[in-house]
Design a protein around this motif. Structure first.
Motif, PDB file in Angstrom:
ATOM      1  N   GLN A  26     -14.021 -18.028  23.234  1.00 36.32           N
ATOM      2  CA  GLN A  26     -14.119 -16.609  22.893  1.00 36.32           C
ATOM      3  C   GLN A  26     -14.957 -16.408  21.626  1.00 36.32           C
ATOM      4  O   GLN A  26     -14.836 -17.185  20.670  1.00 36.32           O
ATOM      5  N   ASN A  30     -15.344 -10.544  19.799  1.00 35.14           N
ATOM      6  CA  ASN A  30     -14.487 -10.157  20.915  1.00 35.14           C
ATOM      7  C   ASN A  30     -13.000 -10.216  20.524  1.00 35.14           C
ATOM      8  O   ASN A  30     -12.228  -9.291  20.789  1.00 35.14           O
ATOM      9  N   TYR A  31     -12.625 -11.306  19.868  1.00 34.40           N
ATOM     10  CA  TYR A  31     -11.236 -11.462  19.415  1.00 34.40           C
ATOM     11  C   TYR A  31     -10.897 -10.382  18.383  1.00 34.40           C
ATOM     12  O   TYR A  31      -9.826  -9.762  18.429  1.00 34.40           O
ATOM     13  N   ASP A  33     -12.142  -7.394  17.968  1.00 38.45           N
ATOM     14  CA  ASP A  33     -11.968  -6.077  18.602  1.00 38.45           C
ATOM     15  C   ASP A  33     -10.553  -5.925  19.163  1.00 38.45           C
ATOM     16  O   ASP A  33      -9.938  -4.864  19.035  1.00 38.45           O
ATOM     17  N   SER A  34     -10.025  -7.003  19.780  1.00 35.33           N
ATOM     18  CA  SER A  34      -8.685  -6.906  20.365  1.00 35.33           C
ATOM     19  C   SER A  34      -7.623  -6.814  19.254  1.00 35.33           C
ATOM     20  O   SER A  34      -6.628  -6.111  19.402  1.00 35.33           O
ATOM     21  N   GLU A  37      -7.509  -3.265  17.981  1.00 37.81           N
ATOM     22  CA  GLU A  37      -6.779  -2.422  18.944  1.00 37.81           C
ATOM     23  C   GLU A  37      -5.274  -2.608  18.825  1.00 37.81           C
ATOM     24  O   GLU A  37      -4.500  -1.668  18.961  1.00 37.81           O
ATOM     25  N   GLN A  38      -4.886  -3.869  18.582  1.00 38.66           N
ATOM     26  CA  GLN A  38      -3.469  -4.210  18.500  1.00 38.66           C
ATOM     27  C   GLN A  38      -2.803  -3.708  17.219  1.00 38.66           C
ATOM     28  O   GLN A  38      -1.595  -3.548  17.178  1.00 38.66           O
ATOM     29  N   GLU A 131      -4.019 -13.660  13.818  1.00 42.02           N
ATOM     30  CA  GLU A 131      -2.984 -12.635  14.014  1.00 42.02           C
ATOM     31  C   GLU A 131      -1.695 -13.042  13.293  1.00 42.02           C
ATOM     32  O   GLU A 131      -1.026 -12.208  12.682  1.00 42.02           O
TER      33      GLU A 131
END
Ligand code: DQA
Length: 140
Positions: A26, A30-31, A33-34, A37-38, A131
């Motif tokens: 990945q 890309n990571y 962006d997620s 969102e989270q 995260e």
């Protein structure tokens, strides 16, 4: 709103392409962006540089204002007293993250100049480590 920045060091701009068997397929964008969102309740930003002094400048810039830094210093982790000094000089808490389990790799990756200056260290959990670092900062 809490302000947290992810800072990636050298060669981490190549995530997705670089040794995917170690670092995954990945891209970081890309990571990231997620993650954004989270965590809509956090003002999250991302910075990457391949240059030691530029990473130090960024730590100085955010380090008296932001609520947290998540730092993957790449190979500078194992070499840079100057970045370790910058972590020690700022008041913002820093979490050290490594995507791979550095302790299961070459001996030169086992030592970090950063760890003793950081509030926590996460290794070997893949991109999820960012995260986990964020969660740790928010829970403090
Ligand atoms: C890394 C581990 C370092 O040893 C290496 O130099 C990197 C990436 C990791 O995220 O696993 O560039 O920090």
């Amino acid at each position: 709103m809490k302000k947290v920045i992810i800072i990636n060091g050298p060669n981490l701009n190549l995530l997705g392409k670089r040794e995917p068997e170690i670092y995954g397929a990945q891209t970081f964008e890309n990571y990231f962006d997620s993650l954004v969102e989270q965590y809509p309740q956090v003002s999250l930003s991302y910075f990457q540089s391949n240059h030691e002094g530029v990473l130090i400048d960024k730590l100085h810039e955010v380090g008296f204002d932001y609520d947290g830094v998540i730092l993957n210093g790449g190979a500078y982790t194992h070499t840079s007293i100057a970045i370790a000094d910058a972590i020690g000089a700022i008041s913002t808490p820093v979490v050290e993250v490594h995507i791979s389990n550095v302790h299961a790799r070459e001996a030169f990756r086992h030592h970090s100049y950063f760890s003793e200056k950081c509030v926590g260290v996460i290794v070997g959990m893949g991109l999820k480590g960012y995260e986990l670092g964020l969660q740790g900062l928010l829970d403090r």
